[in-house]
Design a protein around this motif. Structure first.
Motif, mmCIF file in Angstrom:
data_model
loop_
_atom_site.group_PDB
_atom_site.id
_atom_site.type_symbol
_atom_site.label_atom_id
_atom_site.label_comp_id
_atom_site.label_asym_id
_atom_site.label_seq_id
_atom_site.Cartn_x
_atom_site.Cartn_y
_atom_site.Cartn_z
ATOM 1 N N VAL A 268 0.851 -1.185 0.000
ATOM 2 C CA VAL A 268 0.000 0.000 0.000
ATOM 3 C C VAL A 268 0.890 1.240 0.000
ATOM 4 O O VAL A 268 2.025 1.207 0.487
ATOM 5 N N ILE A 269 0.375 2.336 -0.551
ATOM 6 C CA ILE A 269 1.047 3.632 -0.519
ATOM 7 C C ILE A 269 0.248 4.554 0.391
ATOM 8 O O ILE A 269 -0.963 4.729 0.202
ATOM 9 N N ILE A 270 0.914 5.155 1.371
ATOM 10 C CA ILE A 270 0.264 6.116 2.257
ATOM 11 C C ILE A 270 0.442 7.493 1.634
ATOM 12 O O ILE A 270 1.551 8.013 1.547
ATOM 13 N N ASP A 271 -0.660 8.071 1.192
ATOM 14 C CA ASP A 271 -0.620 9.198 0.263
ATOM 15 C C ASP A 271 -1.516 10.337 0.734
ATOM 16 O O ASP A 271 -2.739 10.272 0.611
ATOM 17 N N THR A 272 -0.906 11.397 1.252
ATOM 18 C CA THR A 272 -1.678 12.562 1.693
ATOM 19 C C THR A 272 -2.305 13.313 0.537
ATOM 20 O O THR A 272 -3.213 14.125 0.745
ATOM 21 N N GLY A 273 -1.845 13.080 -0.677
ATOM 22 C CA GLY A 273 -2.376 13.763 -1.841
ATOM 23 C C GLY A 273 -3.566 13.077 -2.465
ATOM 24 O O GLY A 273 -4.011 13.462 -3.538
ATOM 25 N N THR A 274 -4.085 12.052 -1.809
ATOM 26 C CA THR A 274 -5.259 11.333 -2.301
ATOM 27 C C THR A 274 -6.366 11.391 -1.261
ATOM 28 O O THR A 274 -6.127 11.141 -0.079
ATOM 29 N N THR A 275 -7.561 11.720 -1.680
ATOM 30 C CA THR A 275 -8.680 11.806 -0.754
ATOM 31 C C THR A 275 -9.146 10.434 -0.276
ATOM 32 O O THR A 275 -9.468 10.261 0.890
ATOM 33 N N LEU A 276 -9.179 9.458 -1.167
ATOM 34 C CA LEU A 276 -9.865 8.197 -0.924
ATOM 35 C C LEU A 276 -8.910 7.056 -0.610
ATOM 36 O O LEU A 276 -7.690 7.201 -0.678
ATOM 37 N N VAL A 277 -9.476 5.899 -0.290
ATOM 38 C CA VAL A 277 -8.755 4.627 -0.315
ATOM 39 C C VAL A 277 -9.076 3.982 -1.653
ATOM 40 O O VAL A 277 -10.252 3.812 -2.008
ATOM 41 N N ILE A 328 -12.906 4.133 9.546
ATOM 42 C CA ILE A 328 -14.209 4.033 10.183
ATOM 43 C C ILE A 328 -15.312 4.510 9.239
ATOM 44 O O ILE A 328 -15.071 5.224 8.280
ATOM 45 N N MET A 329 -16.543 4.124 9.569
ATOM 46 C CA MET A 329 -17.654 4.367 8.660
ATOM 47 C C MET A 329 -17.941 5.851 8.440
ATOM 48 O O MET A 329 -18.364 6.247 7.352
ATOM 49 N N LYS A 330 -17.717 6.698 9.447
ATOM 50 C CA LYS A 330 -18.016 8.116 9.228
ATOM 51 C C LYS A 330 -17.051 8.744 8.225
ATOM 52 O O LYS A 330 -17.354 9.801 7.661
ATOM 53 N N ASP A 331 -15.903 8.101 7.977
ATOM 54 C CA ASP A 331 -15.008 8.562 6.922
ATOM 55 C C ASP A 331 -15.298 7.860 5.598
ATOM 56 O O ASP A 331 -15.008 8.408 4.524
ATOM 57 N N ILE A 332 -15.833 6.655 5.660
ATOM 58 C CA ILE A 332 -16.220 5.955 4.433
ATOM 59 C C ILE A 332 -17.468 6.581 3.821
ATOM 60 O O ILE A 332 -17.582 6.716 2.592
ATOM 61 N N MET A 333 -18.419 6.998 4.645
ATOM 62 C CA MET A 333 -19.675 7.570 4.160
ATOM 63 C C MET A 333 -19.462 9.047 3.842
ATOM 64 O O MET A 333 -19.306 9.871 4.739
ATOM 65 N N VAL A 362 -8.840 9.412 3.974
ATOM 66 C CA VAL A 362 -9.847 8.755 4.803
ATOM 67 C C VAL A 362 -9.184 7.756 5.753
ATOM 68 O O VAL A 362 -9.745 7.423 6.804
ATOM 69 N N PHE A 363 -7.994 7.298 5.412
ATOM 70 C CA PHE A 363 -7.192 6.480 6.322
ATOM 71 C C PHE A 363 -6.414 7.351 7.302
ATOM 72 O O PHE A 363 -6.379 7.089 8.512
ATOM 73 N N ILE A 364 -5.793 8.416 6.803
ATOM 74 C CA ILE A 364 -4.901 9.232 7.626
ATOM 75 C C ILE A 364 -5.677 10.015 8.690
ATOM 76 O O ILE A 364 -5.152 10.295 9.773
ATOM 77 N N LYS A 365 -6.931 10.372 8.428
ATOM 78 C CA LYS A 365 -7.712 11.097 9.435
ATOM 79 C C LYS A 365 -7.900 10.278 10.709
ATOM 80 O O LYS A 365 -8.039 10.840 11.789
ATOM 81 N N GLU A 366 -7.889 8.977 10.580
ATOM 82 C CA GLU A 366 -8.050 8.099 11.738
ATOM 83 C C GLU A 366 -6.704 7.640 12.311
ATOM 84 O O GLU A 366 -6.634 7.201 13.456
ATOM 85 N N ASN A 367 -5.643 7.780 11.502
ATOM 86 C CA ASN A 367 -4.354 7.204 11.880
ATOM 87 C C ASN A 367 -3.220 8.209 11.680
ATOM 88 O O ASN A 367 -2.952 8.643 10.560
ATOM 89 N N PHE A 368 -2.577 8.583 12.780
ATOM 90 C CA PHE A 368 -1.430 9.489 12.761
ATOM 91 C C PHE A 368 -0.260 8.801 12.056
ATOM 92 O O PHE A 368 0.010 7.620 12.288
ATOM 93 N N CYS A 369 0.457 9.535 11.202
ATOM 94 C CA CYS A 369 1.530 8.940 10.413
ATOM 95 C C CYS A 369 2.832 9.715 10.567
ATOM 96 O O CYS A 369 2.844 10.945 10.504
ATOM 97 N N VAL A 370 3.923 8.975 10.748
ATOM 98 C CA VAL A 370 5.267 9.534 10.815
ATOM 99 C C VAL A 370 6.090 8.911 9.691
ATOM 100 O O VAL A 370 6.146 7.684 9.572
ATOM 101 N N PHE A 371 6.729 9.745 8.887
ATOM 102 C CA PHE A 371 7.500 9.288 7.742
ATOM 103 C C PHE A 371 8.987 9.472 8.050
ATOM 104 O O PHE A 371 9.450 10.601 8.231
ATOM 105 N N ASP A 372 9.719 8.365 8.133
ATOM 106 C CA ASP A 372 11.119 8.357 8.554
ATOM 107 C C ASP A 372 12.007 8.037 7.357
ATOM 108 O O ASP A 372 12.124 6.884 6.952
ATOM 109 N N MET A 373 12.644 9.075 6.783
ATOM 110 C CA MET A 373 13.504 8.865 5.625
ATOM 111 C C MET A 373 14.871 8.342 6.028
ATOM 112 O O MET A 373 15.592 7.785 5.202
#
Length: 415
Positions: A268-277, A328-333, A362-373
């Motif tokens: 999977v790609i974690i992508d802040t530039g995409t609205t959806l899953v 979660i469903m409130k982000d899916i709907m 819709v994934f990132i709103k529920e899940n905090f993400c840290v990107f470690d280069m």
């Protein structure tokens, strides 16, 4: 983990963006499907100027967080040049290029004026980015200082767009700041702003973090460079290794809907530039089979009933390094479907041209993400609910709407 050099950008939602799930799917297909050379953008991030209460950064680097509309499109304000020319940019973990409109670009009202920046230097070469939907942006290259959250990056190479497709010229944002690996830059050998932060020792930890809020919960969002705020999430971060150093691509070991094991997995790609899953059709079918009444409509794509029964479902869980992370469903709907009373668009949709799954906002709103280069990994944890609603929301709505009116008036004059 955060260090004393960590700085943060706080984000507000674009108040003028309309929920358009079908258009979002088309754009993400253009972004990740071959033969696209450089990912496009769906979501934008914007800077608010007040101070936050829980950042560890020094006051000059702290900007408070507000949400002025529905949490769909985000953008951030960045300053370029000695005279600090301001641009609203997409901060995009699914791309690597930095570009803004040049003063010769006739379709834009906000452009970069090379002649007024005493620190600007031309850079030999040109750039052109082609997207899978046929849209393009092209122009020349330059070098100048870039101010991102108070961090001054010297001699950053960036694109100056002289020509744009209407996809870009009609957008409220001015350009893109990519945060993926430089291996997918349209100009080989160019360091990204993040890589230059590390190279120029502006941050001591080679990481950045993303938190996105919801409008209904006080909203907004935050990018933090050089560290992260542990008050934003619950428990400990789960670290997932990057599998391919192009995008922030990691391995998903499993997929569940509630307690039902769908027996599916993928990178999977974690992508802040995409609205959806975004997933393949077979995966979308397996997910929506767990939602009573869900339909893959020929005109609208995946839609789900807007009922309390559907809203009460547990949603989808992606298994990353052995831990389940929810959508979660409130982000899916999402928004209502025109002509389909009682239905809303699904935040999980399908595209078979994309070789991996895309975990958008819709994934990132529920899940905090840290990107470690530095260690080539992504840390993920469940977001904490916000403590309060920012008091500046109403005023920010008014300010952004006035700015939008000014921009629209300028466009009319140009045309």
């Amino acid at each position: 983990m955060s260090d004393q050099r960590a700085v943060s950008l706080h984000l507000t939602c674009n108040p003028n963006y309309e929920l358009r799930t079908p258009e979002s799917l088309k754009l993400v297909a253009a972004k990740h499907a071959p033969p696209a050379k450089k990912p496009g953008f769906l979501q934008r991030l914007v800077v608010d100027k007040a101070l936050t209460t829980n950042s560890v950064a020094s006051p000059p680097y702290v900007e408070s967080l507000t949400d002025v509309a529905r949490d769909v499109q985000y953008y951030a304000e960045v300053e370029i040049g000695s005279n600090e020319q301001k641009f609203r940019l997409d901060f995009d973990t699914g791309s690597s290029d930095l570009w803004v409109p040049d003063s010769t670009c006739k379709t834009r009202s906000v452009t970069f004026n090379r002649t007024t920046s005493t620190t600007f230097k031309p850079f030999k070469g040109k750039f052109k980015i082609s997207y899978g939907d046929g849209s393009t942006v092209s122009g020349i290259l330059g070098q100048d200082r870039i101010n991102v959250a108070g961090l001054i990056i010297e001699d950053q190479i960036f694109g100056l767009a002289t020509k744009e497709s209407t996809t870009f010229s009609n957008d409220v944002v001015d350009g893109v700041l990519g945060l993926a690996y430089s291996s997918i830059c349209s100009v080989p050998g160019v360091l990204t702003p993040l890589e230059n932060m590390i190279e120029q020792k502006l941050i001591t930890s080679p990481i950045f973090s993303v938190w996105l809020g919801r409008n209904t919960e006080g909203g907004g969002g935050e990018y933090r460079f050089g560290g992260y705020d542990s008050e934003r999430f619950e428990g400990e971060l789960t670290w997932v290794p990057v599998t391919v150093r192009r995008y922030w691509q990691v391995k998903c070991d499993g997929l569940f809907f509630g307690d039902v094991d769908l027996k599916l997995k993928s990178d999977v790609i974690i992508d802040t530039g995409t609205t959806l899953v975004i997933v393949p059709t077979l995966v979308a079918e397996a997910i929506h089979a767990q939602i009573p009444g869900a339909i893959n409509d020929k005109k609208h794509g995946w839609i789900v009933p807007n009922t309390p029964e559907v809203a009460a479902l547990n949603g989808v869980q992606f298994v990353l390094n052995g831990v389940k992370f929810n959508v979660i469903m409130k982000d899916i709907m999402r928004e209502s479907v025109w002509g389909k009373r009682g239905y809303v668009y699904s935040g999980i949709t399908s595209n078979d041209q994309i070789p991996v799954w895309i975990l958008g906002d819709v994934f990132i709103k529920e899940n905090f993400c840290v990107f470690d280069m530095g260690k080539h990994r992504v840390g993920i944890a469940k977001c904490k609910p916000p403590n309060r609603i920012q008091p500046s929301v109403i005023q920010q709505v008014k300010d952004d709407f006035e700015e939008f009116q000014k921009r629209q008036a300028s466009k009319c004059l140009i045309m």
